[in-house]
Design a protein around this motif. Structure first.
Motif, mmCIF file in Angstrom:
data_model
loop_
_atom_site.group_PDB
_atom_site.id
_atom_site.type_symbol
_atom_site.label_atom_id
_atom_site.label_comp_id
_atom_site.label_asym_id
_atom_site.label_seq_id
_atom_site.Cartn_x
_atom_site.Cartn_y
_atom_site.Cartn_z
ATOM 1 N N UNK A 85 1.045 -1.018 0.168
ATOM 2 C CA UNK A 85 0.350 0.053 0.430
ATOM 3 C C UNK A 85 0.500 1.414 -0.295
ATOM 4 N N UNK A 86 2.522 1.217 0.549
ATOM 5 C CA UNK A 86 3.016 2.631 0.422
ATOM 6 C C UNK A 86 2.643 4.105 1.666
ATOM 7 N N UNK A 87 1.619 3.345 2.167
ATOM 8 C CA UNK A 87 1.396 4.288 3.497
ATOM 9 C C UNK A 87 1.858 3.995 4.764
ATOM 10 N N UNK A 88 2.812 5.444 4.868
ATOM 11 C CA UNK A 88 3.120 5.569 6.370
ATOM 12 C C UNK A 88 2.260 4.857 7.372
ATOM 13 N N UNK A 89 3.009 4.157 8.664
ATOM 14 C CA UNK A 89 2.823 3.827 9.583
ATOM 15 C C UNK A 89 1.659 4.553 10.482
ATOM 16 N N UNK A 90 1.906 6.213 10.818
ATOM 17 C CA UNK A 90 0.714 6.111 11.526
ATOM 18 C C UNK A 90 -1.045 6.137 10.836
ATOM 19 N N UNK A 91 -1.207 6.266 9.087
ATOM 20 C CA UNK A 91 -2.093 6.057 8.479
ATOM 21 C C UNK A 91 -2.416 4.324 8.483
ATOM 22 N N UNK A 92 -1.288 3.395 8.993
ATOM 23 C CA UNK A 92 -1.549 2.214 8.570
ATOM 24 C C UNK A 92 -2.209 1.792 9.656
ATOM 25 N N UNK A 93 -2.123 2.578 10.743
ATOM 26 C CA UNK A 93 -2.403 1.784 12.024
ATOM 27 C C UNK A 93 -4.599 2.323 11.940
ATOM 28 N N UNK A 94 -4.706 3.025 10.740
ATOM 29 C CA UNK A 94 -6.216 3.792 11.413
ATOM 30 C C UNK A 94 -6.671 2.364 10.489
ATOM 31 N N UNK A 95 -5.797 2.165 9.690
ATOM 32 C CA UNK A 95 -6.935 1.047 8.689
ATOM 33 C C UNK A 95 -7.947 0.529 9.005
ATOM 34 N N UNK A 96 -9.390 0.002 8.130
ATOM 35 C CA UNK A 96 -10.226 -0.294 8.741
ATOM 36 C C UNK A 96 -11.109 -1.369 7.137
ATOM 37 N N UNK A 97 -12.112 -1.491 6.862
ATOM 38 C CA UNK A 97 -12.287 -2.205 5.903
ATOM 39 C C UNK A 97 -13.449 -0.747 4.755
ATOM 40 N N UNK A 98 -13.569 0.135 5.809
ATOM 41 C CA UNK A 98 -13.794 0.920 5.282
ATOM 42 C C UNK A 98 -13.085 2.169 4.607
ATOM 43 N N UNK A 99 -11.372 1.644 4.895
ATOM 44 C CA UNK A 99 -10.893 2.167 4.156
ATOM 45 C C UNK A 99 -11.022 1.936 2.692
ATOM 46 N N UNK A 100 -11.641 0.721 1.982
ATOM 47 C CA UNK A 100 -11.434 0.662 0.885
ATOM 48 C C UNK A 100 -12.583 0.778 -0.522
#
Length: 420
Positions: A249-264
């Motif tokens: 995905x290429x995202x920073x850790x701070x963004x990855x920690x906020x990922x949920x199914x609603x992110x897609x």
């Protein structure tokens, strides 16, 4: 600066009210005492003697006022937060508190000096930031079990940096992060009266441009395919899954920690003229730049997300991920030597370390970027597309990626200029 007592509520039907000190216009400090609402006499600043317990309450209020004014005298120029914290310490043990002693705290061990700071800011700082403070404290004590705040100085810091490079095998970014955090904590301790050598606050660390060290796409697949089923490797599985997802995905850790199914989002798009199919997209707002991004997922990302039920592994934080990745790098066999820059006695020097020591979570983002640099090599819109995929605000940041590999630069130049 004058102090004045008042009660929190003036509602006559309320049985008890908190008693506060008001300092100046806006600052208020709790006395820790209460009284019946009707019993409070604002002009006299006392509890009416008609009510039971008023004599003891008034005696404590006089004692508290005296001590608060002493704390304010010692802490000049007046700093509301410092006075509030010291008054709170006084209330915990009134008989043994000495405002002069609190101001002139000399040598004390670092963990003891840190504890009241963490207690004061526990509701303001994140859990991850609190853990970083505790990790730094443990690191200082690991170097010297008798370490005290009196040891902190410019010369001590230079020796400590050398130790971190040689014994802890820290990278420059880790030490730079520790340096910023330690300075902040020392300033807060100084506000609390802890004496710290002034030379430390004037110290600086030479800046080293972070080295971009991506992995090849085949190496990402190697990590993704590692067997993590045995008892030893099982403890690193979540970190492995999180890192591979970061590479896809290429995202920073701070963004990855906020990922949920609603992110897609599964959108219907035109893949060829007149041909429509559904494809998966990622969408979100980047925490660092507040940039809103949306891009189509790589097939590898979709497959990996399906394995993870479209969520980021839970219970991970930066320190754990960092240490786990070193072990994963060993398991993957990344033992070849790479060059790194270090600051020894404030001089930048080169050294060589095994590549597994340079495996960080941010390596995943660089790996994703390099995948697209190779795909986009020679395309006129390469920089713009890469910038949008990574969510960069400045194109100069993106150029650090496209400018990394000379072979890719040559290919871009040749194709754009149509030179054989």
């Amino acid at each position: 600066m004058k102090t004045r007592l008042y009660i929190r509520s003036k509602e006559v039907d309320e049985t008890e009210a908190d008693i506060y000190f008001r300092i100046g216009q806006n600052n208020k400090i709790s006395t820790g005492l209460t009284c019946p609402t009707k019993a409070w006499q604002p002009k006299e600043q006392i509890v009416s003697n008609k009510y039971k317990g008023s004599e003891l309450t008034n005696k404590l209020l006089r004692k508290h006022r005296f001590m608060l004014e002493e704390i304010m005298k010692v802490n000049q120029p007046y700093k509301p937060e410092t006075v509030r914290r010291q008054f709170k310490v006084y209330l915990e043990n009134p008989d043994k508190y000495d405002p002069e002693g609190a101001k002139k705290i000399g040598t004390t061990d670092f963990a003891t000096a840190l504890l009241p700071i963490l207690n004061s800011y526990r509701n303001e700082w994140s859990g991850g930031y609190i853990r970083r403070c505790e990790t730094l404290s443990n690191k200082l004590i690991a170097v010297d079990p008798k370490f005290t705040t009196n040891d902190i100085s410019l010369s001590w810091w230079q020796d400590y940096v050398d130790y971190c490079f040689t014994e802890f095998e820290n990278c420059h970014n880790t030490i730079q992060s520790d340096f910023k955090l330690l300075k902040r904590l020392c300033r807060l301790m100084r506000d609390e009266g802890v004496v710290i050598d002034k030379s430390f606050f004037s110290s600086r660390m030479k800046y080293i441009e972070p080295m971009i060290e991506p992995l090849d796409w085949d190496e990402v697949k190697l990590i993704a395919d590692l067997d993590m089923s045995d008892d030893y490797r099982k403890q690193f599985k979540d970190t492995r899954d999180a890192w591979v997802l970061g590479a896809y995905l290429g995202q920073r850790l701070s963004d990855m920690l906020r990922i949920t199914p609603a992110s897609f989002e599964n959108r219907r798009i035109e893949v060829k003229p007149g041909v429509f199919e559904k494809r998966w997209f990622y969408r979100g707002i980047m925490q660092k730049t507040k940039t809103r991004i949306s891009f189509r997922l790589l097939p590898e990302a979709v497959n990996w997300l399906e394995k993870l039920n479209w969520t980021f592994p839970k219970g991970l934080y930066q320190q754990k991920i960092g240490s786990d990745l070193k072990e994963i790098g060993k398991i993957a066999g990344f033992n070849d030597l790479v060059r790194v820059e270090q600051v020894i006695k404030n001089e930048v020097v080169d050294t060589f370390v095994p590549r597994w020591k340079r495996l960080h979570y941010h390596t995943a983002r660089h790996t994703y970027a390099m995948y697209w640099v190779r795909k986009l090599a020679g395309k006129p819109y390469a920089e713009k597309m890469l910038s949008e995929l990574l969510g960069h605000v400045s194109h100069s940041t993106t150029w650090k990626y496209t400018n990394l590999m000379s072979s890719q630069k040559d290919l871009m130049f040749s194709q754009v200029m149509e030179v054989a």
